[in-house]
Design an enzyme around this catalytic site. Structure first.
Site, PDB file in Angstrom:
ATOM      1  N   HIS A 210       0.867  -1.177   0.000  1.00 28.28           N
ATOM      2  CA  HIS A 210       0.000   0.000   0.000  1.00 28.28           C
ATOM      3  C   HIS A 210       0.906   1.230   0.000  1.00 28.28           C
ATOM      4  O   HIS A 210       2.034   1.195   0.482  1.00 28.28           O
ATOM      5  CB  HIS A 210      -0.864  -0.045   1.265  1.00 28.28           C
ATOM      6  CG  HIS A 210      -1.926   0.993   1.352  1.00 28.28           C
ATOM      7  ND1 HIS A 210      -1.664   2.302   1.677  1.00 28.28           N
ATOM      8  CD2 HIS A 210      -3.279   0.917   1.184  1.00 28.28           C
ATOM      9  CE1 HIS A 210      -2.796   2.996   1.705  1.00 28.28           C
ATOM     10  NE2 HIS A 210      -3.799   2.171   1.410  1.00 28.28           N
TER      11      HIS A 210
ATOM     12  N   ASP B 227       2.955  -4.891   8.158  1.00 26.26           N
ATOM     13  CA  ASP B 227       1.714  -4.139   8.018  1.00 26.26           C
ATOM     14  C   ASP B 227       0.548  -5.125   8.087  1.00 26.26           C
ATOM     15  O   ASP B 227       0.324  -5.912   7.171  1.00 26.26           O
ATOM     16  CB  ASP B 227       1.730  -3.398   6.676  1.00 26.26           C
ATOM     17  CG  ASP B 227       0.412  -2.699   6.356  1.00 26.26           C
ATOM     18  OD1 ASP B 227      -0.522  -2.777   7.168  1.00 26.26           O
ATOM     19  OD2 ASP B 227       0.329  -2.082   5.262  1.00 26.26           O
TER      20      ASP B 227
ATOM     21  N   GLN C 218      -4.654  -5.349   6.633  1.00 23.52           N
ATOM     22  CA  GLN C 218      -5.605  -6.204   5.926  1.00 23.52           C
ATOM     23  C   GLN C 218      -5.612  -7.648   6.437  1.00 23.52           C
ATOM     24  O   GLN C 218      -6.311  -8.495   5.875  1.00 23.52           O
ATOM     25  CB  GLN C 218      -5.298  -6.186   4.422  1.00 23.52           C
ATOM     26  CG  GLN C 218      -5.464  -4.831   3.773  1.00 23.52           C
ATOM     27  CD  GLN C 218      -6.906  -4.367   3.718  1.00 23.52           C
ATOM     28  OE1 GLN C 218      -7.827  -5.170   3.742  1.00 23.52           O
ATOM     29  NE2 GLN C 218      -7.111  -3.062   3.634  1.00 23.52           N
TER      30      GLN C 218
ATOM     31  N   LYS D  61     -10.470  -1.314  10.326  1.00 24.97           N
ATOM     32  CA  LYS D  61     -10.453  -2.496   9.468  1.00 24.97           C
ATOM     33  C   LYS D  61     -10.899  -3.745  10.237  1.00 24.97           C
ATOM     34  O   LYS D  61     -11.027  -4.818   9.659  1.00 24.97           O
ATOM     35  CB  LYS D  61      -9.040  -2.724   8.903  1.00 24.97           C
ATOM     36  CG  LYS D  61      -8.487  -1.561   8.079  1.00 24.97           C
ATOM     37  CD  LYS D  61      -9.284  -1.336   6.813  1.00 24.97           C
ATOM     38  CE  LYS D  61      -8.785  -0.123   6.046  1.00 24.97           C
ATOM     39  NZ  LYS D  61      -7.483  -0.296   5.413  1.00 24.97           N
TER      40      LYS D  61
ATOM     41  N   CYS E 271      -4.771   2.692  -3.627  1.00 23.44           N
ATOM     42  CA  CYS E 271      -3.501   3.136  -3.023  1.00 23.44           C
ATOM     43  C   CYS E 271      -2.432   2.050  -3.155  1.00 23.44           C
ATOM     44  O   CYS E 271      -1.643   1.820  -2.234  1.00 23.44           O
ATOM     45  CB  CYS E 271      -3.689   3.530  -1.562  1.00 23.44           C
ATOM     46  SG  CYS E 271      -4.710   5.002  -1.359  1.00 23.44           S
TER      47      CYS E 271
END
Length: 560
Positions: free
Chosen positions: A279, A356, A359, A382, A520
């Site tokens: 991202h 990260d 997600q 999220k 993104c």
């Protein structure tokens, strides 16, 4: 009851190719069905038990089972294989004999592996989430024998799908005369009643600033916030609540790590490694500090399916590499990356690494201690929590070495005009008044997910993803983008002859919310020759009925 007539003759009484694929997917999302089918064929024709050996090793590696036999037995029962398999063709007397051999020891994991019966990811596919649940042969996604996959009888952990959907008031909304179908979960999830009610309770009974008051409401507010910090630590397997820093979201989290920790160690010619899947929030902060210090950014490539090429990733490390950062799940493709191996590779080269989890955290279990991640970041919105709150997990020594990110109240012990003494982490990075209500809401959201069971959610979403991909592939001219074997519920696609924004607007007519654009993640989409895709993304409250509504609309559009 399943009989031999239910299976294709080409498989000599074994499940059909589709059933093998389902079986393989239920066990390991990264266990290629074609390889599985080939291995079973070798078992039948040559007596080669390699396919069972591999499955046994994987099971032991991620869940520390003493024996693979119990796992196999439960799966065999579902297919009634005991009645249809003829292992004598392969020189094996019976199925029990086939699984009773000593299959060798599982590959050794590093010393940070979590204890037995705690999720300890080795490859981090969704199916490996199985080990967080009690080691039981009971399926977590249970269906009545005569119920449809999306009926009220579908059980996901502690709740039925119907109960989960009832928890989310916005799902009762009607859009353009149709029941809302929310497939924009990759951008933000919806909030359950439990989180909404917790926010109301906070504002009605606890609202106050934290840490610096001696009155009752200050104590209540402080207790609520710090309880949420401990909930976060427990949810991601952190050693302590002191490892948890609250920020606005994943973007601020990565910027904090880049500026407070990494930047001070960079000199001209030093290197930061990222991957092609990232991202923009995991690209731009590194570009900014690289421009300020003269450092270089190196990018790990992916294969045609969208998965990291680990051998090429490792080649990027040199004595000048100072930091690495990688996504656990691609927001554009859904690829579940092998972050455990990526962390091990980075550490072999003496390089700290950030993961990260924006997600991933709502879809697969995460144990930062088992992973041995130096930093792990994610956003609350999220995972069914309010917007405006996120998390930085950092190892104690990494947070201690990091400089303050912002100055102000709360992050100090003592201030004079000559000098300031800073608080220890996490307060050192939490200047000013925190987003207290949002933090409390995050704690409630994680409690909600935990009560259902994150491993159970992962299994259900994996089934839903496989169903959706199968149905979408039937639509003429539709191309799914990102087909890694280990894949989360991100269903990016393009449709021949139709603009991505046209598709999004067309689906909206039927109350179906998807995201159209570059998400993104322009570098990875351009790698596939695209400027954007349509991106439906799944969550625990989605159903096969939702999928069917979208597929029906796409069939109609494809015919235009």
């Amino acid at each position: 009851m399943t009989t031999a007539s239910d299976f294709t003759l080409s498989n000599a009484g074994l499940p059909s190719e589709r059933e093998i694929e389902t079986l393989a997917g239920a066990l390991f999302a990264d266990f290629d069905p074609a390889t599985c089918a080939s291995g079973i064929d070798s078992l039948l024709t040559k007596g080669d038990t390699a396919v069972i050996d591999r499955a046994a090793q994987k099971a032991q590696a991620f869940s520390d089972f003493d024996s693979y036999e119990g796992v196999v037995a439960s799966l065999v029962h579902d297919y009634s294989q005991a009645e249809v398999l003829d292992y004598s063709q392969a020189g094996v007397l019976d199925y029990g004999q086939a699984v009773s051999h000593d299959y060798g020891q599982a590959p050794a994991l590093d010393t940070h592996q979590a204890p037995s019966q705690v999720y300890s990811p080795a490859l981090l596919s969704q199916s490996q989430a199985d080990s967080q649940s009690a080691l039981s042969t009971t399926k977590s996604v249970e269906k009545d024998e005569h119920a449809s996959p999306s009926s009220a009888h579908t059980r996901i952990g502690s709740k039925t799908l119907e109960q989960i959907r009832a928890d989310f008031p916005i799902l009762h909304e009607r859009v353009n005369g149709h029941q809302l179908v929310w497939f924009d979960n990759g951008a933000t999830t919806q909030r359950p009643r439990q989180v909404i009610d917790r926010l109301v309770h906070y504002y009605e009974h606890e609202n106050s600033n934290v840490h610096r008051g001696v009155h009752e409401l200050a104590d209540r507010s402080t207790d609520a916030m710090e309880k949420a910090r401990q909930t976060v630590a427990d949810f991601i397997g952190a050693p302590s609540a002191e490892n948890i820093v609250f920020v606005r979201g994943t973007t601020e989290a990565i910027n904090l790590v880049a500026n407070a920790y990494v930047k001070q160690y960079l000199a001209p010619g030093d290197e930061i490694i990222v991957t092609l899947l990232e991202h923009h929030a995991n690209i731009v902060p590194w570009q900014i500090i690289a421009a300020e210090t003269g450092a270089l950014i190196k990018v790990a490539p992916i294969d045609e399916s969208g998965q990291i090429i680990l051998s090429e990733y490792e080649k990027l490390f040199t004595p000048r590499t100072k930091f690495a950062s990688a996504t656990q799940v691609s927001n554009a493709l859904g690829t579940i990356t092998p972050v455990a191996e990526m962390i091990q590779i980075a550490h072999r080269h003496g390089v700290p690494i950030l993961i990260d989890g924006a997600q991933s955290v709502a879809h697969i279990p995460v144990n930062v201690s088992a992973l041995d991640a130096d930093f792990f970041v994610f956003s609350g919105h999220k995972i069914y929590a309010p917007t405006g709150v996120g998390v930085v997990y950092g190892k104690k020594e990494r947070l201690a070495a990091a400089k303050p990110y912002q100055g102000g109240g709360n992050m100090i012990k003592d201030v004079t005009f000559e000098r300031t003494i800073y608080n220890e982490a996490p307060a050192k990075f939490e200047a000013g008044t925190a987003a207290i209500a949002q933090i409390v809401g995050l704690g409630a959201a994680l409690e909600y997910v935990s009560a259902i069971g994150i491993a159970d959610i992962g299994r259900y979403e994996h089934e839903l993803t496989q169903y959706a991909m199968g149905e979408m592939r039937k639509i003429p001219g539709l191309h799914l983008i990102g087909n890694a074997a280990a894949k989360a519920g991100v269903l990016s696609f393009v449709l021949d002859g139709h603009d991505i924004f046209e598709i999004g607007e067309y689906l909206n007519r039927f109350g179906i919310a998807v995201r159209s654009g570059h998400h993104c993640a322009q570098p990875v989409l351009r790698h596939f020759g695209l400027e954007g895709t349509v991106r439906p993304t799944l969550a625990v409250y989605n159903s096969t009925d939702d999928i069917d509504e979208m597929v029906k609309a796409l069939w109609s559009l494809s015919a235009k």
